[in-house]
Design a protein around this motif. Sequence first.
Motif, PDB file in Angstrom:
ATOM      1  N   LEU A 148       1.598   9.619   4.676  1.00 47.71           N
ATOM      2  CA  LEU A 148       2.211   9.534   3.355  1.00 47.71           C
ATOM      3  C   LEU A 148       1.193   9.800   2.254  1.00 47.71           C
ATOM      4  O   LEU A 148       1.495  10.468   1.253  1.00 47.71           O
ATOM      5  N   SER A 149      -0.017   9.293   2.424  1.00 44.34           N
ATOM      6  CA  SER A 149      -1.042   9.411   1.386  1.00 44.34           C
ATOM      7  C   SER A 149      -1.842  10.699   1.486  1.00 44.34           C
ATOM      8  O   SER A 149      -2.712  10.955   0.638  1.00 44.34           O
TER       9      SER A 149
ATOM     10  N   ARG B  48       0.131  -6.757  16.731  1.00 43.79           N
ATOM     11  CA  ARG B  48       0.166  -5.959  17.949  1.00 43.79           C
ATOM     12  C   ARG B  48      -0.455  -4.598  17.652  1.00 43.79           C
ATOM     13  O   ARG B  48      -0.097  -3.941  16.666  1.00 43.79           O
ATOM     14  N   PRO B  49      -1.411  -4.154  18.462  1.00 44.10           N
ATOM     15  CA  PRO B  49      -2.117  -2.914  18.130  1.00 44.10           C
ATOM     16  C   PRO B  49      -1.210  -1.690  18.042  1.00 44.10           C
ATOM     17  O   PRO B  49      -1.453  -0.805  17.221  1.00 44.10           O
ATOM     18  N   GLU B  50      -0.136  -1.627  18.866  1.00 45.46           N
ATOM     19  CA  GLU B  50       0.738  -0.449  18.798  1.00 45.46           C
ATOM     20  C   GLU B  50       1.506  -0.409  17.477  1.00 45.46           C
ATOM     21  O   GLU B  50       1.698   0.665  16.893  1.00 45.46           O
ATOM     22  N   HIS B  51       1.929  -1.577  16.979  1.00 44.79           N
ATOM     23  CA  HIS B  51       2.627  -1.617  15.696  1.00 44.79           C
ATOM     24  C   HIS B  51       1.667  -1.276  14.560  1.00 44.79           C
ATOM     25  O   HIS B  51       2.020  -0.537  13.629  1.00 44.79           O
ATOM     26  N   LEU B  52       0.467  -1.823  14.627  1.00 51.57           N
ATOM     27  CA  LEU B  52      -0.534  -1.559  13.601  1.00 51.57           C
ATOM     28  C   LEU B  52      -0.918  -0.084  13.576  1.00 51.57           C
ATOM     29  O   LEU B  52      -1.085   0.510  12.501  1.00 51.57           O
ATOM     30  N   ALA B  53      -1.035   0.506  14.753  1.00 56.10           N
ATOM     31  CA  ALA B  53      -1.352   1.937  14.817  1.00 56.10           C
ATOM     32  C   ALA B  53      -0.291   2.766  14.113  1.00 56.10           C
ATOM     33  O   ALA B  53      -0.602   3.718  13.374  1.00 56.10           O
ATOM     34  N   ARG B  54       0.985   2.422  14.322  1.00 56.16           N
ATOM     35  CA  ARG B  54       2.089   3.129  13.663  1.00 56.16           C
ATOM     36  C   ARG B  54       2.023   2.964  12.146  1.00 56.16           C
ATOM     37  O   ARG B  54       2.222   3.919  11.389  1.00 56.16           O
ATOM     38  N   GLN B  55       1.770   1.748  11.674  1.00 57.40           N
ATOM     39  CA  GLN B  55       1.737   1.493  10.241  1.00 57.40           C
ATOM     40  C   GLN B  55       0.633   2.298   9.567  1.00 57.40           C
ATOM     41  O   GLN B  55       0.846   2.929   8.526  1.00 57.40           O
ATOM     42  N   VAL B  56      -0.550   2.278  10.162  1.00 54.54           N
ATOM     43  CA  VAL B  56      -1.683   2.993   9.566  1.00 54.54           C
ATOM     44  C   VAL B  56      -1.456   4.493   9.599  1.00 54.54           C
ATOM     45  O   VAL B  56      -1.723   5.205   8.617  1.00 54.54           O
ATOM     46  N   ALA B  57      -0.958   5.009  10.715  1.00 52.62           N
ATOM     47  CA  ALA B  57      -0.709   6.449  10.822  1.00 52.62           C
ATOM     48  C   ALA B  57       0.354   6.901   9.821  1.00 52.62           C
ATOM     49  O   ALA B  57       0.244   7.973   9.215  1.00 52.62           O
TER      50      ALA B  57
ATOM     51  N   VAL C 147      -3.649  11.652  10.022  1.00 55.32           N
ATOM     52  CA  VAL C 147      -4.090  12.874   9.333  1.00 55.32           C
ATOM     53  C   VAL C 147      -5.600  13.007   9.432  1.00 55.32           C
ATOM     54  O   VAL C 147      -6.128  14.089   9.699  1.00 55.32           O
ATOM     55  N   GLN C 148      -6.288  11.911   9.194  1.00 53.25           N
ATOM     56  CA  GLN C 148      -7.743  11.925   9.309  1.00 53.25           C
ATOM     57  C   GLN C 148      -8.129  11.857  10.781  1.00 53.25           C
ATOM     58  O   GLN C 148      -7.638  11.009  11.519  1.00 53.25           O
ATOM     59  N   GLN C 149      -8.951  12.762  11.208  1.00 55.43           N
ATOM     60  CA  GLN C 149      -9.400  12.791  12.589  1.00 55.43           C
ATOM     61  C   GLN C 149     -10.924  12.805  12.630  1.00 55.43           C
ATOM     62  O   GLN C 149     -11.563  13.410  11.775  1.00 55.43           O
ATOM     63  N   PRO C 150     -11.531  12.089  13.594  1.00 53.31           N
ATOM     64  CA  PRO C 150     -10.880  11.479  14.762  1.00 53.31           C
ATOM     65  C   PRO C 150     -10.098  10.210  14.453  1.00 53.31           C
ATOM     66  O   PRO C 150      -9.359   9.723  15.302  1.00 53.31           O
ATOM     67  N   ARG C 151     -10.249   9.650  13.229  1.00 56.47           N
ATOM     68  CA  ARG C 151      -9.495   8.453  12.825  1.00 56.47           C
ATOM     69  C   ARG C 151      -9.785   8.204  11.354  1.00 56.47           C
ATOM     70  O   ARG C 151     -10.758   8.738  10.800  1.00 56.47           O
ATOM     71  N   PRO C 152      -8.971   7.376  10.704  1.00 57.03           N
ATOM     72  CA  PRO C 152      -9.353   6.887   9.383  1.00 57.03           C
ATOM     73  C   PRO C 152     -10.653   6.083   9.479  1.00 57.03           C
ATOM     74  O   PRO C 152     -10.952   5.505  10.534  1.00 57.03           O
TER      75      PRO C 152
ATOM     76  N   LEU D  18       0.826  -1.214   0.000  1.00 55.68           N
ATOM     77  CA  LEU D  18       0.000   0.000   0.000  1.00 55.68           C
ATOM     78  C   LEU D  18       0.859   1.262   0.000  1.00 55.68           C
ATOM     79  O   LEU D  18       0.430   2.308  -0.518  1.00 55.68           O
ATOM     80  N   THR D  19       2.049   1.197   0.565  1.00 55.41           N
ATOM     81  CA  THR D  19       2.972   2.329   0.480  1.00 55.41           C
ATOM     82  C   THR D  19       3.323   2.607  -0.982  1.00 55.41           C
ATOM     83  O   THR D  19       3.331   3.763  -1.431  1.00 55.41           O
ATOM     84  N   ALA D  20       3.600   1.547  -1.741  1.00 51.60           N
ATOM     85  CA  ALA D  20       3.877   1.713  -3.166  1.00 51.60           C
ATOM     86  C   ALA D  20       2.670   2.304  -3.883  1.00 51.60           C
ATOM     87  O   ALA D  20       2.808   3.183  -4.749  1.00 51.60           O
ATOM     88  N   ALA D  21       1.476   1.850  -3.526  1.00 51.93           N
ATOM     89  CA  ALA D  21       0.259   2.386  -4.137  1.00 51.93           C
ATOM     90  C   ALA D  21       0.079   3.865  -3.821  1.00 51.93           C
ATOM     91  O   ALA D  21      -0.312   4.667  -4.682  1.00 51.93           O
ATOM     92  N   ALA D  22       0.371   4.237  -2.568  1.00 57.70           N
ATOM     93  CA  ALA D  22       0.236   5.641  -2.169  1.00 57.70           C
ATOM     94  C   ALA D  22       1.193   6.542  -2.948  1.00 57.70           C
ATOM     95  O   ALA D  22       0.824   7.641  -3.379  1.00 57.70           O
ATOM     96  N   LEU D  23       2.417   6.071  -3.144  1.00 52.93           N
ATOM     97  CA  LEU D  23       3.421   6.871  -3.848  1.00 52.93           C
ATOM     98  C   LEU D  23       3.122   6.998  -5.332  1.00 52.93           C
ATOM     99  O   LEU D  23       3.600   7.939  -5.982  1.00 52.93           O
ATOM    100  N   ALA D  24       2.327   6.075  -5.871  1.00 50.92           N
ATOM    101  CA  ALA D  24       2.007   6.088  -7.306  1.00 50.92           C
ATOM    102  C   ALA D  24       0.731   6.856  -7.619  1.00 50.92           C
ATOM    103  O   ALA D  24       0.374   6.992  -8.794  1.00 50.92           O
ATOM    104  N   THR D  25       0.053   7.384  -6.598  1.00 46.36           N
ATOM    105  CA  THR D  25      -1.248   8.020  -6.794  1.00 46.36           C
ATOM    106  C   THR D  25      -1.339   9.303  -5.969  1.00 46.36           C
ATOM    107  O   THR D  25      -0.486   9.577  -5.126  1.00 46.36           O
ATOM    108  N   SER D  26      -2.419  10.052  -6.210  1.00 39.68           N
ATOM    109  CA  SER D  26      -2.611  11.283  -5.444  1.00 39.68           C
ATOM    110  C   SER D  26      -4.029  11.442  -4.897  1.00 39.68           C
ATOM    111  O   SER D  26      -4.248  12.213  -3.964  1.00 39.68           O
TER     112      SER D  26
END
Length: 288
Positions: free
Chosen positions: A96-97, A82-91, A166-171, A59-67
């Motif tokens: 990035l996107s 692990r929720p803390e790792h997942l939270a970091r990845q999504v944030a 970036v999206q608040q209160p959450r994606p 999905l990082t590659a997808a984000a960099l290829a689109t706007s």
Amino acid sequence: MRFSINIPNFGDFADARTVARVAAAAEQEGWDALFLWDHVVHDKEIRRGQPFGDPWMLLTAAALATSTLKIGTLVTAVPRRRPEHLARQVATLDALSGGRVIFGAGLGGPIEDEFGSFGEPTDPVVLAEHLDESLRLLDRYWSGNPVDHDGKHYQVRDVTLRPATVQQPRPPVWLAAVWPNRRPVRRAARWDGIAPLFKNATHGVAPAAQDVRDVVSYARKHGAGEKFEFVVGGATPADPARARDLIAPLAEAGATWWDERQLITTSDLDRLEPTLRRISQGPPRGVD
């Protein structure tokens, strides 16, 4: 009605450059989103020997290829992470996107292969507990505010994860379900959307309009609001008029997204060229 492309994270799509190509083509042809699966081995008997890619790298590659294209998972197997790792990845992906992430969540499966293969719990009740507790933690982590938590499966002491999404209160958080199971629909109604599968319609087969109507009615009864998303999918005919005829009754029944999917029983499921051909035909617009 909005329209997405759905691809697995194995086969041709294990390559991040291939996923970037798919994302760029989908954006160019007017699709609204690209969604990826989140599997480690999927069905070992069927997928043995196939390459798999990490969905967040893809999905990082997808984000960099689109706007403008929305990107996300359908769905993340939350109890495997692990929720803390997942939270970091999504944030990180949301930053990035520029705030284009949609977070699809569920138990994940096949349970024996995806969990049991690694010595993880395989009791669906336990996995559901992990899912619910993790979702509550993710919601708090993404706020950027301090978190203390003493739960059945997770403990957190004075943690603040920054940056917030970036999206608040959450994606947007969409939950998986298999209809007619009721409990997952009640879970989804507490969040932002539902992406149901149906016991009488395999992946890639459009559900019956009455089944969609039943899911919508049940979710509304249990708290789904006006902006709640109902995501259904399947493989549409190449002819635009026939595609619209397939989707229109589902939109009338309450579906708000059509997720274009290859049949899970065909070899086209994880192949690039058939997916690009379908993308190039464009989404079946004109469905209200």
